[in-house]
Scaffold this active site. Structure first.
Site, PDB file in Angstrom:
ATOM      1  N   LEU A   1      44.058  41.651  41.450  1.00 29.51           N
ATOM      2  CA  LEU A   1      44.267  40.448  40.621  1.00 29.51           C
ATOM      3  C   LEU A   1      42.942  39.957  40.024  1.00 29.51           C
ATOM      4  O   LEU A   1      41.876  40.231  40.565  1.00 29.51           O
ATOM      5  CB  LEU A   1      44.921  39.336  41.446  1.00 29.51           C
ATOM      6  CG  LEU A   1      44.173  38.739  42.654  1.00 29.51           C
ATOM      7  CD1 LEU A   1      43.066  37.794  42.263  1.00 29.51           C
ATOM      8  CD2 LEU A   1      45.157  38.023  43.559  1.00 29.51           C
ATOM      9  N   LYS A   2      43.068  39.239  38.868  1.00 29.21           N
ATOM     10  CA  LYS A   2      41.884  38.618  38.264  1.00 29.21           C
ATOM     11  C   LYS A   2      41.982  37.111  38.451  1.00 29.21           C
ATOM     12  O   LYS A   2      43.056  36.538  38.225  1.00 29.21           O
ATOM     13  CB  LYS A   2      41.762  38.821  36.749  1.00 29.21           C
ATOM     14  CG  LYS A   2      42.408  39.982  36.124  1.00 29.21           C
ATOM     15  CD  LYS A   2      42.203  39.966  34.621  1.00 29.21           C
ATOM     16  CE  LYS A   2      43.477  39.627  33.856  1.00 29.21           C
ATOM     17  NZ  LYS A   2      44.652  40.413  34.194  1.00 29.21           N
TER      18      LYS A   2
ATOM     19  N   LYS B   1      39.604  50.752  44.411  1.00 27.60           N
ATOM     20  CA  LYS B   1      39.254  49.366  44.077  1.00 27.60           C
ATOM     21  C   LYS B   1      37.815  49.282  43.534  1.00 27.60           C
ATOM     22  O   LYS B   1      37.551  48.650  42.505  1.00 27.60           O
ATOM     23  CB  LYS B   1      39.424  48.488  45.314  1.00 27.60           C
ATOM     24  CG  LYS B   1      38.932  47.078  45.167  1.00 27.60           C
ATOM     25  CD  LYS B   1      39.706  46.295  44.132  1.00 27.60           C
ATOM     26  CE  LYS B   1      39.026  44.977  43.814  1.00 27.60           C
ATOM     27  NZ  LYS B   1      39.663  44.266  42.730  1.00 27.60           N
TER      28      LYS B   1
ATOM     29  N   GLU C   1      43.405  44.723  46.400  1.00 25.70           N
ATOM     30  CA  GLU C   1      43.987  43.756  45.463  1.00 25.70           C
ATOM     31  C   GLU C   1      43.263  43.846  44.122  1.00 25.70           C
ATOM     32  O   GLU C   1      42.047  43.850  44.078  1.00 25.70           O
ATOM     33  CB  GLU C   1      43.864  42.345  46.049  1.00 25.70           C
ATOM     34  CG  GLU C   1      44.461  41.268  45.175  1.00 25.70           C
ATOM     35  CD  GLU C   1      45.881  41.602  44.739  1.00 25.70           C
ATOM     36  OE1 GLU C   1      46.747  41.820  45.607  1.00 25.70           O
ATOM     37  OE2 GLU C   1      46.128  41.681  43.520  1.00 25.70           O
TER      38      GLU C   1
ATOM     39  N   CYS D   1      33.222  39.313  42.499  1.00 27.07           N
ATOM     40  CA  CYS D   1      33.624  40.718  42.688  1.00 27.07           C
ATOM     41  C   CYS D   1      32.706  41.731  42.003  1.00 27.07           C
ATOM     42  O   CYS D   1      32.114  42.570  42.681  1.00 27.07           O
ATOM     43  CB  CYS D   1      35.058  40.904  42.225  1.00 27.07           C
ATOM     44  SG  CYS D   1      36.211  40.015  43.279  1.00 27.07           S
TER      45      CYS D   1
ATOM     46  N   ALA E   1      31.194  41.580  23.828  1.00 20.02           N
ATOM     47  CA  ALA E   1      29.792  41.371  24.206  1.00 20.02           C
ATOM     48  C   ALA E   1      29.608  39.923  24.640  1.00 20.02           C
ATOM     49  O   ALA E   1      30.366  39.042  24.232  1.00 20.02           O
ATOM     50  CB  ALA E   1      28.893  41.683  23.015  1.00 20.02           C
TER      51      ALA E   1
ATOM     52  N   GLY F   1      29.847  37.893  35.938  1.00 23.52           N
ATOM     53  CA  GLY F   1      29.482  37.217  37.189  1.00 23.52           C
ATOM     54  C   GLY F   1      30.675  37.273  38.114  1.00 23.52           C
ATOM     55  O   GLY F   1      31.464  38.212  38.068  1.00 23.52           O
TER      56      GLY F   1
ATOM     57  N   THR G   1      38.350  43.764  49.756  1.00 24.77           N
ATOM     58  CA  THR G   1      37.709  44.935  49.160  1.00 24.77           C
ATOM     59  C   THR G   1      36.703  45.490  50.171  1.00 24.77           C
ATOM     60  O   THR G   1      35.734  44.803  50.525  1.00 24.77           O
ATOM     61  CB  THR G   1      37.004  44.537  47.851  1.00 24.77           C
ATOM     62  OG1 THR G   1      37.985  43.990  46.980  1.00 24.77           O
ATOM     63  CG2 THR G   1      36.318  45.727  47.196  1.00 24.77           C
TER      64      THR G   1
HETATM   65  P1  NAD Z   1      37.172  33.654  49.468  1.00 24.04           P
HETATM   66  O1  NAD Z   1      35.778  33.475  49.880  1.00 24.04           O
HETATM   67  O2  NAD Z   1      37.745  32.803  48.367  1.00 24.04           O
HETATM   68  O3  NAD Z   1      38.137  33.463  50.734  1.00 24.04           O
HETATM   69  C1  NAD Z   1      37.936  34.047  51.972  1.00 24.04           C
HETATM   70  C2  NAD Z   1      38.583  33.147  53.032  1.00 24.04           C
HETATM   71  O4  NAD Z   1      38.530  33.816  54.299  1.00 24.04           O
HETATM   72  C3  NAD Z   1      37.861  31.805  53.223  1.00 24.04           C
HETATM   73  O5  NAD Z   1      38.785  30.746  53.079  1.00 24.04           O
HETATM   74  C4  NAD Z   1      37.301  31.895  54.649  1.00 24.04           C
HETATM   75  O6  NAD Z   1      37.277  30.637  55.301  1.00 24.04           O
HETATM   76  C5  NAD Z   1      38.300  32.842  55.287  1.00 24.04           C
HETATM   77  N1  NAD Z   1      37.791  33.498  56.512  1.00 24.04           N
HETATM   78  C6  NAD Z   1      36.606  34.109  56.710  1.00 24.04           C
HETATM   79  N2  NAD Z   1      36.523  34.585  57.961  1.00 24.04           N
HETATM   80  C7  NAD Z   1      37.696  34.283  58.568  1.00 24.04           C
HETATM   81  C8  NAD Z   1      38.227  34.495  59.874  1.00 24.04           C
HETATM   82  N3  NAD Z   1      37.511  35.133  60.806  1.00 24.04           N
HETATM   83  N4  NAD Z   1      39.461  34.047  60.140  1.00 24.04           N
HETATM   84  C9  NAD Z   1      40.188  33.391  59.208  1.00 24.04           C
HETATM   85  N5  NAD Z   1      39.735  33.149  57.951  1.00 24.04           N
HETATM   86  C10 NAD Z   1      38.511  33.581  57.636  1.00 24.04           C
HETATM   87  O7  NAD Z   1      37.335  35.192  49.107  1.00 24.04           O
HETATM   88  P2  NAD Z   1      38.288  35.861  48.004  1.00 24.04           P
HETATM   89  O8  NAD Z   1      37.707  35.683  46.656  1.00 24.04           O
HETATM   90  O9  NAD Z   1      39.700  35.452  48.263  1.00 24.04           O
HETATM   91  O10 NAD Z   1      38.097  37.395  48.389  1.00 24.04           O
HETATM   92  C11 NAD Z   1      38.632  37.949  49.571  1.00 24.04           C
HETATM   93  C12 NAD Z   1      38.522  39.463  49.482  1.00 24.04           C
HETATM   94  O11 NAD Z   1      39.320  39.949  48.400  1.00 24.04           O
HETATM   95  C13 NAD Z   1      37.112  39.986  49.228  1.00 24.04           C
HETATM   96  O12 NAD Z   1      36.956  41.199  49.899  1.00 24.04           O
HETATM   97  C14 NAD Z   1      37.108  40.208  47.726  1.00 24.04           C
HETATM   98  O13 NAD Z   1      36.179  41.188  47.336  1.00 24.04           O
HETATM   99  C15 NAD Z   1      38.510  40.678  47.487  1.00 24.04           C
HETATM  100  N6  NAD Z   1      39.019  40.448  46.141  1.00 24.04           N
HETATM  101  C16 NAD Z   1      38.726  39.285  45.495  1.00 24.04           C
HETATM  102  C17 NAD Z   1      39.248  39.067  44.214  1.00 24.04           C
HETATM  103  C18 NAD Z   1      38.929  37.798  43.464  1.00 24.04           C
HETATM  104  O14 NAD Z   1      39.186  37.762  42.265  1.00 24.04           O
HETATM  105  N7  NAD Z   1      38.405  36.768  44.105  1.00 24.04           N
HETATM  106  C19 NAD Z   1      40.061  40.033  43.611  1.00 24.04           C
HETATM  107  C20 NAD Z   1      40.366  41.186  44.311  1.00 24.04           C
HETATM  108  C21 NAD Z   1      39.830  41.382  45.571  1.00 24.04           C
END
Ligand code: NAD
Length: 434
Positions: free
Chosen positions: A151-152, A205, A149, A261, A253, A258, A121
């Site tokens: 997904l939830k 997003k 993305e 995201c 409610a 938290g 994001t």
């Molecule tokens: P996360 O923290 O679970 O995972 C991120 C991963 O990236 C970690 O394993 C970290 O080690 C790795 N990483 C960081 N820097 C790196 C690098 N230079 N090279 C290789 N790997 C590296 O994060 P997430 O929850 O999967 O979220 C990722 C993105 O997706 C964010 O931007 C988030 O906002 C977005 N997003 C998250 C969700 C959710 O529900 N978690 C849903 C939609 C979008």
């Protein structure tokens, strides 16, 4: 297709496993070598329903592999996803250092045409920055695509497999075609692939998450008002949900949102609007309502007990929502901080998040092996996360274990009249105490 997914977290691992499940060869890359080792041993670094089986099957078929070495993964792939974290910077803006570092590393490893897809994001303008970073490092041809993305957590595999829509910001037809092909197995039942400019894809997003957060804070304010005027938020919710213009989702409610995201995305949107001299006033209110709401149970406990000093509080649920082990920005953390500061002891249970909670809270909290065990000698129970297994407990057994039968329900999972009949003093959100 040969695909690399960089970042193997909640999004990257789910995307990688689902893309492998549809027949692609996927290599998941993460700089966290311990995480890569865990995955190579067939173990899961996170909890997400259905994910373990999907990873096991696709590893076994050798369609899904894990590595900490990015250059080889890039050279062997046609499409490279960036799915690394975009945490909140100190000023609330999205911290893009990981995304841009990965873009640079991808560029250095290129050996021919690649489609680089931003799945993290990211604020409007990031695709352009990714494009510039890559252009500086390589002469190979490439396309940059924005593919946010939606997904939830808790239903991530299902959401990826059956999305409501796929949003693609693509500015050249070759990349658009590849993305359509890639997503065809997931959109056969008619979910649209919406192709647009990158800025619109990026903003979609943030707008989606901000809208959902707004609904939650709005309903929490309605609930707080219900308590003051003697109305019942469940009736109000049903009445407004029946209006097709409003619909039933995200109207429950509770004690606030938290997770990794909503809090960071709301703040990032406020921040990048401000950078364009636009004050996103609604979202500032959404945020501050949420911060207050997280402390709502604490205020009810103080009103009931007077002082919390020496009280033992059982807590059911630590994760920021059910079916995940994620505790980032979880309302449980704000409540626990307040309880400990007030001199209470906390005995907590969560079906999946205890390992993560121990890392965050250490010995400040006692962790129970089961939900009933958490109740032993407790002056009250606080329900923080609405796990299904908390919905139909043995109330007689609960009463026997607790010192006093008082329940503070932050997720409205019980019926107030039934709680009274079961012998409990019962407080919930937006409904009269019983
Ligand atoms: P996360 O923290 O679970 O995972 C991120 C991963 O990236 C970690 O394993 C970290 O080690 C790795 N990483 C960081 N820097 C790196 C690098 N230079 N090279 C290789 N790997 C590296 O994060 P997430 O929850 O999967 O979220 C990722 C993105 O997706 C964010 O931007 C988030 O906002 C977005 N997003 C998250 C969700 C959710 O529900 N978690 C849903 C939609 C979008």
């Amino acid at each position: 297709m040969k695909i690399a997914v960089v970042g193997t977290g909640y999004v990257g691992l789910v995307a990688g496993a689902c893309l492998a499940e549809s027949g692609n060869d996927v290599v998941c890359v993460d700089k966290d070598e311990a995480k890569v080792r865990t995955l190579r041993r067939g173990r899961m670094p996170i909890y997400e329903p259905g994910l373990e089986e999907l990873v096991r099957r696709n590893r076994h078929e050798r369609r899904l592999t894990f590595t900490a070495t990015l250059p080889k993964a890039v050279r062997e792939s046609a499409i490279v996803f960036i799915a690394v974290g975009t945490p909140q910077d100190e000023d609330g803006s999205a911290d893009l250092q990981h995304v841009l570092a990965v873009a640079r590393d991808i560029a250095k490893a290129m050996n021919g045409y690649k489609v680089v897809v931003t799945k993290s994001t990211v604020p409007v303008g990031t695709s352009e920055r990714v494009r510039e970073v890559i252009r500086r490092e390589t002469t190979h041809p490439f396309s940059v695509v924005s593919n946010p993305e939606f997904l939830k957590q808790g239903a991530a595999v299902e959401d990826f497999m059956k999305p409501d829509r796929v949003v693609v910001g693509a500015e050249d037809p070759r990349a658009e075609e590849l993305m359509r092909e890639l997503y065809a197995p997931f959109t056969r039942t008619g979910a649209p692939v919406m192709v647009m400019d990158c800025a619109s894809a990026e903003l979609s997003k943030y707008a989606a998450n901000a809208m959902l957060a707004t609904r939650i804070s709005f309903m929490n304010e309605v609930a707080n008002l219900c308590e003051l005027v003697g109305a019942d938020v469940d009736h109000v919710r049903q009445a407004i949900a029946a209006d097709r213009r409003i619909g039933p989702s995200f109207l429950f409610a509770g004690i606030g949102y938290g997770g990794s995201c909503f809090p960071k995305d709301v703040q990032a949107l406020v921040h990048f609007a401000a950078a364009k001299s636009y004050e996103f006033r609604i979202l500032r209110a959404v945020e501050s309502v949420n911060a207050q709401q997280k402390l709502r149970l604490l205020a009810k406990m103080r009103a009931h007990f007077g002082s919390l000093k020496g009280k033992t509080v059982a807590l059911w649920g630590l994760a920021f929502k059910p079916r995940t082990d994620d505790m980032r920005e979880a309302p449980s953390l704000a409540l626990i901080d307040g309880l400990l500061a007030g001199g209470a002891r906390v005995q907590a249970y969560d079906p999946e998040a205890i390992r993560v909670a121990k890392g965050l809270l250490g010995s400040r909290v006692t962790f129970a092996a089961g939900n009933y065990e958490a109740l032993r000698g407790a002056d009250c129970l606080a329900i923080v996360t609405e796990w299904n297994e908390f919905r139909r407990p043995d109330f007689a057994r609960m009463r026997k274990l607790m010192r006093t039968p008082v329940v503070f329900d932050g997720r409205n999972i019980y019926n107030p009249q039934q709680m009274q009949q079961n012998g409990f003093t019962y407080y919930s959100i937006g409904r009269a105490a019983s």
